[in-house]
Design a protein around this motif. Structure first.
Motif, short mmCIF file in Angstrom:
data_model
loop_
_atom_site.label_atom_id
_atom_site.label_comp_id
_atom_site.label_asym_id
_atom_site.label_seq_id
_atom_site.Cartn_x
_atom_site.Cartn_y
_atom_site.Cartn_z
N LEU A 99 41.48 42.61 48.78
CA LEU A 99 41.29 44.05 48.99
C LEU A 99 41.76 44.43 50.39
CD1 LEU A 99 37.76 44.47 47.37
CD2 LEU A 99 39.98 45.06 46.37
N GLY A 100 42.87 45.15 50.43
CA GLY A 100 43.36 45.63 51.71
C GLY A 100 42.37 46.56 52.39
N GLU A 101 41.51 47.22 51.58
CA GLU A 101 40.51 48.12 52.15
C GLU A 101 39.55 47.37 53.05
OE1 GLU A 101 42.15 49.76 48.41
OE2 GLU A 101 41.28 47.83 48.97
N VAL A 102 39.17 46.15 52.66
CA VAL A 102 38.24 45.36 53.47
C VAL A 102 38.90 44.95 54.79
CG1 VAL A 102 36.91 43.21 53.55
CG2 VAL A 102 36.98 44.56 51.44
N ILE A 103 40.14 44.52 54.73
CA ILE A 103 40.86 44.17 55.95
C ILE A 103 40.96 45.38 56.86
CG2 ILE A 103 43.11 43.44 56.85
CD1 ILE A 103 43.42 41.71 54.35
N ASP A 104 41.20 46.54 56.26
CA ASP A 104 41.32 47.78 57.03
C ASP A 104 40.02 48.11 57.76
OD1 ASP A 104 42.85 50.18 57.76
OD2 ASP A 104 41.43 51.25 56.49
N TRP A 105 38.87 47.83 57.14
CA TRP A 105 37.59 48.08 57.82
C TRP A 105 37.52 47.32 59.14
CZ3 TRP A 105 34.15 46.81 52.98
CH2 TRP A 105 34.29 47.85 52.03
N ARG A 107 40.10 46.14 60.93
CA ARG A 107 41.11 46.61 61.88
C ARG A 107 40.75 47.96 62.49
NH1 ARG A 107 46.33 44.46 58.35
NH2 ARG A 107 46.21 42.29 59.11
N ARG A 108 39.99 48.75 61.74
CA ARG A 108 39.56 50.07 62.25
C ARG A 108 38.25 49.99 63.02
NH1 ARG A 108 39.24 53.33 56.88
NH2 ARG A 108 38.32 54.91 58.25
N GLY A 109 37.64 48.80 63.08
CA GLY A 109 36.39 48.66 63.82
C GLY A 109 35.19 49.27 63.13
N LEU A 110 35.23 49.37 61.80
CA LEU A 110 34.12 49.95 61.06
C LEU A 110 32.99 48.96 60.84
CD1 LEU A 110 35.93 52.10 58.31
CD2 LEU A 110 34.98 52.84 60.52
N PRO A 112 30.83 45.36 62.41
CA PRO A 112 30.50 44.82 63.73
C PRO A 112 31.41 43.71 64.23
CG PRO A 112 28.50 45.14 62.44
CD PRO A 112 29.65 45.39 61.51
N LEU A 113 31.94 42.85 63.34
CA LEU A 113 32.72 41.70 63.79
C LEU A 113 34.23 41.97 63.79
CD1 LEU A 113 30.79 38.79 62.04
CD2 LEU A 113 30.66 39.51 64.43
N GLY A 114 34.63 43.18 63.44
CA GLY A 114 36.05 43.48 63.36
C GLY A 114 36.77 43.25 64.67
N ALA A 115 36.21 43.69 65.77
CA ALA A 115 36.87 43.55 67.07
C ALA A 115 36.97 42.09 67.48
CB ALA A 115 36.11 44.34 68.13
N ALA A 116 35.92 41.31 67.22
CA ALA A 116 35.93 39.90 67.61
C ALA A 116 37.00 39.12 66.85
CB ALA A 116 34.55 39.29 67.37
N LEU A 117 37.13 39.37 65.55
CA LEU A 117 38.14 38.68 64.77
C LEU A 117 39.55 39.14 65.17
CD1 LEU A 117 36.58 38.63 61.18
CD2 LEU A 117 36.45 36.89 62.95
N GLY A 118 39.69 40.44 65.38
CA GLY A 118 41.00 40.97 65.72
C GLY A 118 41.51 40.56 67.08
N SER A 119 40.61 40.23 68.00
CA SER A 119 41.02 39.87 69.35
C SER A 119 41.20 38.36 69.54
CB SER A 119 39.98 40.37 70.37
OG SER A 119 38.72 39.75 70.14
N ASP A 120 40.91 37.57 68.52
CA ASP A 120 41.06 36.11 68.62
C ASP A 120 42.45 35.73 68.11
OD1 ASP A 120 40.90 33.26 68.24
OD2 ASP A 120 38.72 33.46 68.30
N CYS A 123 43.17 33.80 64.78
CA CYS A 123 42.76 34.36 63.48
C CYS A 123 43.79 35.35 62.96
CB CYS A 123 41.40 35.05 63.64
SG CYS A 123 40.76 35.78 62.12
N ARG A 124 44.16 35.18 61.67
CA ARG A 124 45.02 36.14 60.98
C ARG A 124 44.36 36.56 59.68
NH1 ARG A 124 49.96 34.50 58.99
NH2 ARG A 124 49.66 32.29 59.41
N LEU A 125 44.39 37.86 59.40
CA LEU A 125 43.87 38.41 58.16
C LEU A 125 45.04 38.71 57.23
CD1 LEU A 125 41.25 40.95 59.62
CD2 LEU A 125 41.00 38.49 59.22
N LEU A 126 45.00 38.12 56.03
CA LEU A 126 46.09 38.26 55.08
C LEU A 126 45.63 38.98 53.82
CD1 LEU A 126 47.78 34.72 55.14
CD2 LEU A 126 48.27 36.70 56.57
N HIS A 127 46.40 39.96 53.39
CA HIS A 127 46.12 40.67 52.15
C HIS A 127 46.78 39.91 51.01
CE1 HIS A 127 46.74 44.48 49.52
NE2 HIS A 127 45.69 43.79 49.13
N GLY A 128 45.99 39.35 50.10
CA GLY A 128 46.55 38.60 49.00
C GLY A 128 45.46 38.13 48.05
N ASP A 129 45.87 37.68 46.88
CA ASP A 129 44.95 37.18 45.86
C ASP A 129 44.81 35.67 46.06
OD1 ASP A 129 43.71 36.22 43.55
OD2 ASP A 129 44.73 37.65 42.24
#
Length: 250
Positions: A99-105, A107-110, A112-120, A123-129
């Motif tokens: 779900l790209g929507e979950v990844i988007d949450w 990346r948008r900082g919606l 609590p842990l979005g900023a920590a994962l995005g700044s490491d 770590c890479r977030l991949l949209h895929g099945d």
């Protein structure tokens, strides 16, 4: 302090409507983040012990190894990914979510842990099945490194091997699917799986046949909504050296 209840996002997806909600816990006063798929609750920041244990128990057999490459199936609120990055020796982490929507949450900082994962940088977030990527054999990093092997694969998508979110997931938990997944691991690699059901002896037997060692860990945690405690199960399967005897544990 936030309002008592707020829907942060809602989107239709191929597997149902998904929503991210934030509410104030009446007992602690803390913000609680919840994800729903249709009418089902998928996850809550009120209960994170199982997600964290998935990373810690899954990586524990590899604690002596440096330079670990780890893949996580299912991003959710990010607790498994965050716990994996806290483990010594983790060199890289890929998190696959359908779900790209979950990844988007994140990346948008919606969440609590979005900023920590995005700044490491590890770590890479991949949209895929995740399930199709395992089944089709192109690997979990098909764009940058097709066929790449991992030291650990941690999976938290379905409720359990018997209670899947989509029928296409069921094949992964059968002998052919588990064997295919094992081929994405380095020798001696680990596959760990979160489940909301009690230990399933039949599934442990399947894990043992596909790998070499299989263990089911019961994780107990307080449940203030129901009172008392609740449990999750973490399965850990490790590929052994050729010729080693299978080991079955619960």
């Amino acid at each position: 302090m936030t309002t008592r209840f707020e829907e942060l996002d809602w989107k239709p997806t191929p597997i149902g409507d998904i929503s991210l909600r934030r509410r104030r816990d009446p007992l602690s006063g803390d913000d609680v983040y919840e994800v729903k798929l249709g009418d089902e609750f998928l996850m809550s920041s009120l209960f994170t012990e199982g997600e964290i244990a998935l990373a810690r128990l899954g990586l524990a057999p590899l604690a002596h190894r440096p330079g670990l490459d780890v893949a996580v199936g299912g991003l959710g609120l990010g607790y498994t990914a965050h716990a994996a990055l806290e483990e010594p020796g983790v060199r890289s982490l890929i998190v696959v979510d359908t779900l790209g929507e979950v990844i988007d949450w994140h990346r948008r900082g919606l969440v609590p842990l979005g900023a920590a994962l995005g700044s490491d940088d590890r770590c890479r977030l991949l949209h895929g099945d995740f399930f199709a990527m395992v089944r089709e054999g192109h690997g979990l990093d098909p764009q940058q490194a097709p066929g790449r092997l991992f030291h650990a694969i941690l999976l938290d998508v379905d409720h359990s091997p018997r209670h899947v979110l989509h029928p296409s997931h069921a094949a992964l938990y059968q002998p052919g699917g588990l064997s295919a997944l094992s081929r994405h691991l380095h020798p001696g690699g680990v596959f760990a799986l979160w489940s909301n059901d009690p230990p399933d002896h039949d599934f442990i037997s399947l894990l043992t046949n596909a790998f070499q060692h299989a263990t089911a860990h019961v994780v107990e945690f307080p449940n203030p909504l129901r009172g008392g405690t609740s449990t999750n199960t973490i399965y850990v399967a490790m590929a052994g050296s050729a010729g080693s005897a299978p080991e079955l544990k619960v």
